[in-house]
Design a protein around this motif. Structure first.
Motif, PDB file in Angstrom:
ATOM      1  N   ASP A 105       1.692  -5.164 -11.389  1.00 25.40           N
ATOM      2  CA  ASP A 105       2.185  -3.957 -12.063  1.00 25.40           C
ATOM      3  C   ASP A 105       3.695  -3.793 -11.972  1.00 25.40           C
ATOM      4  O   ASP A 105       4.311  -3.250 -12.878  1.00 25.40           O
ATOM      5  CB  ASP A 105       1.522  -2.716 -11.449  1.00 25.40           C
ATOM      6  CG  ASP A 105       0.028  -2.714 -11.659  1.00 25.40           C
ATOM      7  OD1 ASP A 105      -0.395  -2.739 -12.823  1.00 25.40           O
ATOM      8  OD2 ASP A 105      -0.718  -2.710 -10.663  1.00 25.40           O
ATOM      9  N   GLY A 106       4.277  -4.219 -10.844  1.00 24.78           N
ATOM     10  CA  GLY A 106       5.711  -3.983 -10.685  1.00 24.78           C
ATOM     11  C   GLY A 106       6.381  -5.046  -9.841  1.00 24.78           C
ATOM     12  O   GLY A 106       5.835  -5.483  -8.826  1.00 24.78           O
TER      13      GLY A 106
ATOM     14  N   PHE B 294      10.252  -5.719  -8.106  1.00 28.34           N
ATOM     15  CA  PHE B 294      11.536  -5.103  -7.799  1.00 28.34           C
ATOM     16  C   PHE B 294      12.342  -6.100  -6.974  1.00 28.34           C
ATOM     17  O   PHE B 294      11.861  -6.568  -5.930  1.00 28.34           O
ATOM     18  CB  PHE B 294      11.315  -3.812  -7.016  1.00 28.34           C
ATOM     19  CG  PHE B 294      10.357  -2.884  -7.715  1.00 28.34           C
ATOM     20  CD1 PHE B 294      10.806  -1.992  -8.679  1.00 28.34           C
ATOM     21  CD2 PHE B 294       8.982  -2.930  -7.450  1.00 28.34           C
ATOM     22  CE1 PHE B 294       9.926  -1.164  -9.353  1.00 28.34           C
ATOM     23  CE2 PHE B 294       8.088  -2.102  -8.121  1.00 28.34           C
ATOM     24  CZ  PHE B 294       8.564  -1.213  -9.077  1.00 28.34           C
TER      25      PHE B 294
ATOM     26  N   VAL C 123       6.281  -3.542 -14.913  1.00 24.85           N
ATOM     27  CA  VAL C 123       7.630  -3.010 -14.734  1.00 24.85           C
ATOM     28  C   VAL C 123       8.455  -4.011 -13.926  1.00 24.85           C
ATOM     29  O   VAL C 123       8.022  -4.452 -12.864  1.00 24.85           O
ATOM     30  CB  VAL C 123       7.578  -1.657 -13.977  1.00 24.85           C
ATOM     31  CG1 VAL C 123       8.974  -1.208 -13.562  1.00 24.85           C
ATOM     32  CG2 VAL C 123       6.902  -0.598 -14.837  1.00 24.85           C
TER      33      VAL C 123
ATOM     34  N   LEU D 124      12.354  -4.408 -12.342  1.00 24.14           N
ATOM     35  CA  LEU D 124      13.569  -3.628 -12.136  1.00 24.14           C
ATOM     36  C   LEU D 124      14.495  -4.343 -11.167  1.00 24.14           C
ATOM     37  O   LEU D 124      14.059  -4.807 -10.104  1.00 24.14           O
ATOM     38  CB  LEU D 124      13.175  -2.253 -11.575  1.00 24.14           C
ATOM     39  CG  LEU D 124      14.256  -1.189 -11.504  1.00 24.14           C
ATOM     40  CD1 LEU D 124      14.759  -0.823 -12.885  1.00 24.14           C
ATOM     41  CD2 LEU D 124      13.690   0.063 -10.832  1.00 24.14           C
TER      42      LEU D 124
ATOM     43  N   VAL E  58       8.920  -1.148  -3.797  1.00 22.76           N
ATOM     44  CA  VAL E  58       7.593  -1.730  -3.594  1.00 22.76           C
ATOM     45  C   VAL E  58       6.723  -0.747  -2.811  1.00 22.76           C
ATOM     46  O   VAL E  58       5.557  -0.522  -3.139  1.00 22.76           O
ATOM     47  CB  VAL E  58       7.691  -3.091  -2.864  1.00 22.76           C
ATOM     48  CG1 VAL E  58       6.329  -3.559  -2.383  1.00 22.76           C
ATOM     49  CG2 VAL E  58       8.324  -4.140  -3.781  1.00 22.76           C
TER      50      VAL E  58
ATOM     51  N   GLY F 183       6.974   2.488  -2.754  1.00 26.13           N
ATOM     52  CA  GLY F 183       6.600   3.582  -3.656  1.00 26.13           C
ATOM     53  C   GLY F 183       5.473   3.168  -4.583  1.00 26.13           C
ATOM     54  O   GLY F 183       4.463   3.867  -4.713  1.00 26.13           O
ATOM     55  N   ALA F 184       5.628   2.001  -5.215  1.00 24.64           N
ATOM     56  CA  ALA F 184       4.604   1.516  -6.139  1.00 24.64           C
ATOM     57  C   ALA F 184       3.282   1.299  -5.407  1.00 24.64           C
ATOM     58  O   ALA F 184       2.217   1.704  -5.890  1.00 24.64           O
ATOM     59  CB  ALA F 184       5.071   0.218  -6.787  1.00 24.64           C
TER      60      ALA F 184
ATOM     61  N   SER G 253       2.272   2.755  -2.734  1.00 27.66           N
ATOM     62  CA  SER G 253       1.715   4.063  -2.351  1.00 27.66           C
ATOM     63  C   SER G 253       0.791   4.596  -3.432  1.00 27.66           C
ATOM     64  O   SER G 253      -0.121   5.368  -3.153  1.00 27.66           O
ATOM     65  CB  SER G 253       2.833   5.098  -2.158  1.00 27.66           C
ATOM     66  OG  SER G 253       3.627   4.793  -1.058  1.00 27.66           O
ATOM     67  N   THR G 254       1.057   4.221  -4.666  1.00 24.10           N
ATOM     68  CA  THR G 254       0.228   4.715  -5.769  1.00 24.10           C
ATOM     69  C   THR G 254      -0.894   3.736  -6.115  1.00 24.10           C
ATOM     70  O   THR G 254      -1.545   3.879  -7.147  1.00 24.10           O
ATOM     71  CB  THR G 254       1.070   4.988  -7.035  1.00 24.10           C
ATOM     72  OG1 THR G 254       1.514   3.734  -7.592  1.00 24.10           O
ATOM     73  CG2 THR G 254       2.282   5.838  -6.728  1.00 24.10           C
TER      74      THR G 254
ATOM     75  N   LYS H 211      -0.720   0.561  -6.890  1.00 30.21           N
ATOM     76  CA  LYS H 211      -0.392  -0.474  -7.882  1.00 30.21           C
ATOM     77  C   LYS H 211      -0.075  -1.795  -7.189  1.00 30.21           C
ATOM     78  O   LYS H 211       0.286  -1.835  -6.013  1.00 30.21           O
ATOM     79  CB  LYS H 211       0.820  -0.024  -8.710  1.00 30.21           C
ATOM     80  CG  LYS H 211       0.557   1.194  -9.558  1.00 30.21           C
ATOM     81  CD  LYS H 211      -0.271   0.854 -10.779  1.00 30.21           C
ATOM     82  CE  LYS H 211      -0.351   2.011 -11.753  1.00 30.21           C
ATOM     83  NZ  LYS H 211      -1.267   1.749 -12.858  1.00 30.21           N
TER      84      LYS H 211
ATOM     85  N   ARG I 276      -3.768  -6.154 -16.587  1.00 29.44           N
ATOM     86  CA  ARG I 276      -3.469  -5.306 -15.423  1.00 29.44           C
ATOM     87  C   ARG I 276      -4.647  -4.356 -15.224  1.00 29.44           C
ATOM     88  O   ARG I 276      -5.260  -3.905 -16.189  1.00 29.44           O
ATOM     89  CB  ARG I 276      -2.194  -4.510 -15.654  1.00 29.44           C
ATOM     90  CG  ARG I 276      -0.936  -5.358 -15.517  1.00 29.44           C
ATOM     91  CD  ARG I 276       0.286  -4.589 -15.993  1.00 29.44           C
ATOM     92  NE  ARG I 276       0.415  -3.334 -15.288  1.00 29.44           N
ATOM     93  CZ  ARG I 276       0.605  -2.145 -15.874  1.00 29.44           C
ATOM     94  NH1 ARG I 276       0.705  -2.062 -17.181  1.00 29.44           N
ATOM     95  NH2 ARG I 276       0.715  -1.055 -15.163  1.00 29.44           N
TER      96      ARG I 276
ATOM     97  N   ASN J 186      -6.146   2.373 -13.407  1.00 29.70           N
ATOM     98  CA  ASN J 186      -6.279   3.174 -12.194  1.00 29.70           C
ATOM     99  C   ASN J 186      -7.744   3.283 -11.782  1.00 29.70           C
ATOM    100  O   ASN J 186      -8.087   3.157 -10.608  1.00 29.70           O
ATOM    101  CB  ASN J 186      -5.675   4.562 -12.427  1.00 29.70           C
ATOM    102  CG  ASN J 186      -5.524   5.341 -11.142  1.00 29.70           C
ATOM    103  OD1 ASN J 186      -5.321   4.741 -10.092  1.00 29.70           O
ATOM    104  ND2 ASN J 186      -5.622   6.648 -11.231  1.00 29.70           N
TER     105      ASN J 186
ATOM    106  N   ALA K 243      -4.929   6.131  -2.746  1.00 33.42           N
ATOM    107  CA  ALA K 243      -3.519   6.125  -3.145  1.00 33.42           C
ATOM    108  C   ALA K 243      -3.050   7.497  -3.608  1.00 33.42           C
ATOM    109  O   ALA K 243      -3.850   8.390  -3.877  1.00 33.42           O
ATOM    110  CB  ALA K 243      -3.311   5.095  -4.255  1.00 33.42           C
TER     111      ALA K 243
ATOM    112  N   THR L  79      -1.703   9.513  -6.419  1.00 32.60           N
ATOM    113  CA  THR L  79      -1.590   9.434  -7.879  1.00 32.60           C
ATOM    114  C   THR L  79      -1.618  10.828  -8.497  1.00 32.60           C
ATOM    115  O   THR L  79      -1.733  10.974  -9.702  1.00 32.60           O
ATOM    116  CB  THR L  79      -2.772   8.627  -8.450  1.00 32.60           C
ATOM    117  OG1 THR L  79      -3.990   9.239  -7.998  1.00 32.60           O
ATOM    118  CG2 THR L  79      -2.745   7.187  -7.980  1.00 32.60           C
TER     119      THR L  79
END
Ligand SMILES: Cc1ncc(C[n+]2csc(CCOP(=O)(O)OP(=O)(O)O)c2C)c(N)n1
Ligand code: SF4
Ligand SMILES: [Mg+2]
Lengths: 377, 258
Positions: free
Chosen positions: A26-27, A29, A55, A57, A69, A71-72, A74-75, A77, A193, A196, A207, A209
């Motif tokens: 998903d992400g 960084f 995403v 970044l 990472v 933060g992501a 934590s949700t 992802k 992907r 949720n 998580a 969300t």
């Protein structure tokens, strides 16, 4: 095309980046640093936001990247970052937080030589940092050590599977050699992907969300009550025990009749494999044990092999780090020596074979238990 | 008159937000953090977004904000809340994401994360409680500690020759093009608290409208760290903090106020 497996010629770093997109990450960084910058460059060029919605970044620092990472993750992802040695040093506080807060995440270290700014050339000198904690506190990382471009690709998905199975950070410990070299690689088909709902169904509803339809969730590594903090540490230790039981990975090459053993991981394992061939051609019965996971470590396999072989050489691109774990594993049953180059110099198969002959075959039985210093050529 | 006749819903003028948990606040009596929490929760409750909001707690006295705020929250490493919030907001663009940070967290160790999250114009709310000191660790000098102000690490008062000037990070942030709304408030009187609440509301509205960064500084007291009574600390704050950190809007709708 991407719906099928594909055969391509790729750099290790690029294969890893492509695998991340295909695994449905998903992400990502990251922050540029040689020799792993191709990862973020490849991702930015591929427009994964268009391909899968991933995403990507570029953060202002490795510290920011690892906390993104966090933060992501934590949700709930699938989030990852990559860097090389100095950058990993900066990430360690964040990695410790990920372990403490029990978050799944994947960190890639394409190791270069150190200490300090060191060299941009390949190295395996971050072994201690990777398997002995690195950051603060009682935690471990599950550490995968790829030895080919194929494994750079395959281990991305494997790493996320482990990260989510245990809700723990996983490290892919590569090096500048594996990251930079080009090889054939079979890429897995593109995965969607996970939504949720799918993530919750598969991994639970832990998580943050937005607390729709449930009690609130909290992600933290803080427990001000000592008993609760100790319980958290025990919970982590249980995970590591389970990893040792269920997810240890290693490979034995030419070990069945071996009288001598080389232990090596990652790029050193590849070169050592050639040294084994050279040795066998000379009539030396030498085998190779390649740890694929550095934690958990193949302690038992080594302990058992020590009953069979006369001596063991730990081959690493560093001044002698993994050799300590080899010695711990074999419990003084046979002599264990280290051979390695540093500064970005890569040992040749001939050098390794020579070291085996000098340090183990000629002197091994005589020097048994006396020679404990590692030597660097 | 019996107490029970007084404690009645219809007599209630101020009360704890429904979104505050019943956990006793860990803050010193008289500290502004509790009020800042309560206002934030009132806004989220009144906007009906409590199930769509993710908060990021800092390291500082408000590290336990997640014990008091009845919403989903994650706790960030010291100074890194804006990076944590960045990723959450990028991956969950429909959610309301906010950080709640102190001055040491936001303007010292986390300066880089603060400036870059703001410069990228992340669609988040930053609530910045500036009490001019490191409250949690027992009253050390903060980047916002005033000139001459005593703390345990500036025991003879902040000397700007050797310790630098108090950092007006909020003005710095306001100058970044990616930043939409910057305002400075206080919460020590209900007049001030009402204004601060309006600002917080505007900030979350901005998130709804995907306007980017809304940055709310709350100049607050730390009666324990300042070694004053709560009342003294509020008077000292008005007399000393407000002249250096003047209250009011600094940037609205992406346009700097003159
Ligand atoms: C990496 C790191 N460095 C230092 C600390 C110690 N520490 C905890 S809180 C804090 C200062 C907090 O001050 P501020 O952000 O102003 O919050 P306040 O307590 O005043 O609300 C410090 C230095 C830490 N937890 N982590
Ligand atoms: S130490 Fe200061 S900031 Fe912290 S709770 Fe007490 S008064 Fe508030
Ligand atoms: Mg403070």
């Amino acid at each position: 095309m991407r719906s099928m497996t594909e055969l391509k010629l790729m750099k290790g770093n690029e294969a890893l980046a492509e695998a991340a997109i295909r695994a449905g990450v998903d992400g990502y960084f990251g922050y540029p640093i040689t020799p792993q910058t191709e990862i973020i460059e490849y991702l930015m060029t591929e427009r994964p936001e268009k391909r899968t919605g991933m995403v990507v970044l570029q953060a202002e620092s490795e510290i920011a990247a690892i906390n993104m990472v966090y933060g992501a993750a934590s949700t709930g992802k699938k989030a990852m970052t990559s860097s090389s040695s100095p950058g990993i040093s900066l990430k360690l506080e964040g990695i410790s937080y990920l372990a403490g807060a029990e978050l799944p995440a994947v960190i890639v270290n394409v190791v270069r030589g150190g200490p300090g700014l060191g060299t941009i050339q390949p190295s395996q000198a971050d072994y201690f940092q990777s398997v002995k904690g690195g950051g603060h506190g009682d935690y471990k990382l599950y550490v995968l050590a790829p030895a080919s471009v194929q494994e750079m690709s395959d281990f991305v998905e494997d790493a996320f599977d482990i990260a989510f199975k245990y809700r723990a950070p996983v490290l892919i410990l590569s090096d500048g050699l594996i990251g930079q070299m080009m090889e054939k690689v079979i890429l897995k088909p593109q995965k969607q992907r996970m939504t949720n709902e799918e993530l919750i169904e598969k991994y639970g509803d832990w998580a943050v969300t937005g607390r729709k339809g449930r009690e609130r969730n909290i992600i933290t590594s803080l427990d001000l009550k000592s008993e609760k903090m100790e319980a958290r540490v025990h919970r982590l230790m249980k995970k590591y025990e389970q990893m040792e039981k269920e997810d240890l990975r290693f490979e034995k090459i030419n070990c069945d009749d071996a009288e001598y053993l080389i232990v090596a991981y990652g790029s050193s394992a590849r070169i050592s494999q050639k040294a084994v061939q050279l040795g066998r051609a000379k009539g030396i019965k030498v085998g190779l044990l390649r740890p694929i996971t550095l934690f958990p470590y193949p302690k038992q396999a080594l302990f058992e092999l020590a009953d069979q072989v006369k001596g063991i050489l730990s081959v690493e691109l560093n001044a002698g780090q993994m050799v300590e774990d080899v010695r711990l594993s074999v419990e003084h049953k046979v002599p264990v020596e280290h051979f390695g180059r540093t500064g970005g110099i890569i040992h040749t198969p001939e050098e390794i074979l020579e070291a085996l002959e000098q340090k183990i075959i000629k002197n091994g039985s005589i020097k048994h238990h006396k020679s404990r210093e590692s030597s660097i050529l | 008159m019996e107490v029970s006749n007084i404690i009645k819903a219809e007599n209630q003028v101020f009360c704890k937000s429904k979104l505050m948990t019943d956990t006793a606040l860990s803050y010193c009596p008289g500290c502004g953090h509790g009020t800042a929490h309560n206002l934030t929760m009132e806004v989220i409750d009144e906007m009906g977004i409590s199930e769509e909001t993710i908060g990021v707690a800092p390291v500082g006295c408000s590290v336990l904000a997640y014990d008091f705020m009845n919403i989903d929250m994650t706790q960030a490493a010291h100074g890194r809340a804006p990076a944590v919030a960045t990723a959450i907001s990028r991956l969950w663009p429909e959610k309301y994401v906010f950080t709640y940070q102190g001055d040491g967290d936001l303007a010292a160790i986390g300066t880089a994360e603060t400036i870059h999250a703001c410069n990228r114009g992340e669609n988040i709310v930053i609530i910045f409680v500036n009490n001019g000191i490191y409250g949690m660790t027992g009253g050390q000098m903060a980047p916002t500690t005033l000139e001459g102000m005593k703390s345990s690490t500036s025991p003879y008062g902040r000397d700007i020759e050797t310790m630098g000037s108090p950092l007006k990070i909020t003005e710095l942030i306001a100058n970044l093009p990616g930043v939409y709304y910057v305002t400075r408030h206080a919460v020590h009187t209900h007049k001030h608290a009402r204004k601060a609440k309006k600002a917080i509301q505007k900030a979350f509205e901005n998130t709804r409208l995907k306007k980017g960064i809304s940055f709310i500084e709350i100049v607050s007291n730390c009666n324990s760290g300042w070694k004053m009574t709560p009342l003294e600390s509020n008077i000292w704050m008005e007399e000393n903090m407000f002249p250096y950190f003047p209250l009011g809007d600094i940037k609205v709708g992406g346009i700097l106020k003159k």
